[in-house]
Design a protein around this motif. Sequence first.
Motif, PDB file in Angstrom:
ATOM      1  N   THR A   1       0.797  -1.221   0.000  1.00 55.39           N
ATOM      2  CA  THR A   1       0.000   0.000   0.000  1.00 55.39           C
ATOM      3  C   THR A   1       0.835   1.280   0.000  1.00 55.39           C
ATOM      4  O   THR A   1       0.335   2.343  -0.312  1.00 55.39           O
ATOM      5  CB  THR A   1      -0.938   0.025   1.224  1.00 55.39           C
ATOM      6  N   ARG A   2       2.093   1.204   0.398  1.00 59.72           N
ATOM      7  CA  ARG A   2       2.855   2.440   0.521  1.00 59.72           C
ATOM      8  C   ARG A   2       3.978   2.547  -0.516  1.00 59.72           C
ATOM      9  O   ARG A   2       4.175   3.588  -1.119  1.00 59.72           O
ATOM     10  CB  ARG A   2       3.432   2.554   1.931  1.00 59.72           C
ATOM     11  N   GLU A   3       4.717   1.460  -0.678  1.00 59.88           N
ATOM     12  CA  GLU A   3       5.916   1.529  -1.512  1.00 59.88           C
ATOM     13  C   GLU A   3       6.107   0.178  -2.192  1.00 59.88           C
ATOM     14  O   GLU A   3       5.982  -0.857  -1.544  1.00 59.88           O
ATOM     15  CB  GLU A   3       7.100   1.808  -0.576  1.00 59.88           C
ATOM     16  N   ARG A   4       6.398   0.221  -3.484  1.00 62.70           N
ATOM     17  CA  ARG A   4       6.536  -1.022  -4.223  1.00 62.70           C
ATOM     18  C   ARG A   4       7.885  -1.087  -4.933  1.00 62.70           C
ATOM     19  O   ARG A   4       8.372  -0.065  -5.415  1.00 62.70           O
ATOM     20  CB  ARG A   4       5.411  -1.147  -5.260  1.00 62.70           C
ATOM     21  N   PRO A   5       8.482  -2.274  -4.992  1.00 62.52           N
ATOM     22  CA  PRO A   5       9.747  -2.404  -5.721  1.00 62.52           C
ATOM     23  C   PRO A   5       9.492  -2.298  -7.232  1.00 62.52           C
ATOM     24  O   PRO A   5       8.366  -2.482  -7.680  1.00 62.52           O
ATOM     25  CB  PRO A   5      10.228  -3.809  -5.343  1.00 62.52           C
ATOM     26  N   ASP A   6      10.548  -2.010  -7.982  1.00 62.44           N
ATOM     27  CA  ASP A   6      10.409  -1.941  -9.445  1.00 62.44           C
ATOM     28  C   ASP A   6       9.891  -3.273  -9.973  1.00 62.44           C
ATOM     29  O   ASP A   6      10.308  -4.337  -9.510  1.00 62.44           O
ATOM     30  CB  ASP A   6      11.777  -1.636 -10.093  1.00 62.44           C
ATOM     31  N   GLY A   7       9.018  -3.213 -10.934  1.00 64.90           N
ATOM     32  CA  GLY A   7       8.518  -4.427 -11.559  1.00 64.90           C
ATOM     33  C   GLY A   7       7.500  -5.173 -10.714  1.00 64.90           C
ATOM     34  O   GLY A   7       7.201  -6.338 -10.986  1.00 64.90           O
TER      35      GLY A   7
END
Lengths: 86, 245
Positions: free
Chosen positions: B178-184
């Motif tokens: 919900t807050r931060e996602r890794p690339d891809g």
Amino acid sequence: MSELWLDGNGVAGTLTEVFGAEVTAIARTCGSCGTTAAVGAHRAYRGAGLVLRCPSCADVAIRIAQLPDRNVVLVRGSWSVELPRS
Amino acid sequence: MSVLLAPRAVTWRVATVTELIQETPQAVTIVLDLPDWPGHVAGQHVDIRLTAPDGYQAQRSYSIASGPDEGRLALTVERIDDGEVSPYLTTVLEQGDELELRGPIGAHFTWRVERGGPLLLIGGGSGLVPLMSMLRHRAARGSDADTRLLLSARTQDDVLYADELREAPGLRIHRTLTRERPDGWEGYDRRVDRAMLEEVGPPPHERPHVFVCGPTGFVEVVADALVELGHDPAAIHAERFGPTG
């Protein structure tokens, strides 16, 4: 949503202390609105003591005042409970 | 309906910490040795009580993370920075220390493999803990019951048991950050909502056993959306965290 309440199963330890057996899976019928719900699905409010309320209409199901040497318990509505004999 | 209740003492016992596993920056798994542990059912919790030298006591409930087939008791505790108990359990506690606890507790938020599926498990943050006990039980018993796990966390670093969570026959895992996602990132990127629950399934007519665990607001939103989708309120088992830690 901001109200500070848990589920009946979250306070199962205290309920077991009072009933002498696990009661969260049993059904209780509200004396006010007639809804039948598992004790574990009731709303539990913790303050100076513990209050369980009907998940549908919020009428009081049980009030437990926890004093240093004893629990003072008020039970309302219809509870179908089988307690082990010892 | 009435249920015959098994006799169960709620006596306090003393457990010894045998292992501490740092799961995430905020969460620690505490493995305990309890000589007379009666065994538990997946989804149950224990109460832990800390006593200060002056007699002041603080008590909290923690879900059991280990599966009932493992023969050991493990709790995963997330640190609430301004909490009273969790900072002690996650940063001060050491191997060999003793802890006062009572349990196992609870019969409403539990699942046994004999109940079968379909199973819908929805966890917010450390709400995954009791659901993990169910998944470990399912795996240990070789069950292939249709199981969907929907896991919500803020960031990938907050996901508990990341290395252990693998899809298996009958088990599908859906993740949302919900807050931060890794690339891809290929999972969801928002808070759990009705559309997400509809995609994850199983549909209400398959009558899944539903278990929702997480912070109060999370459980509230999820439970309401499930009822709107047509799930039987009596089949939705909820466990909310309190505001204290």
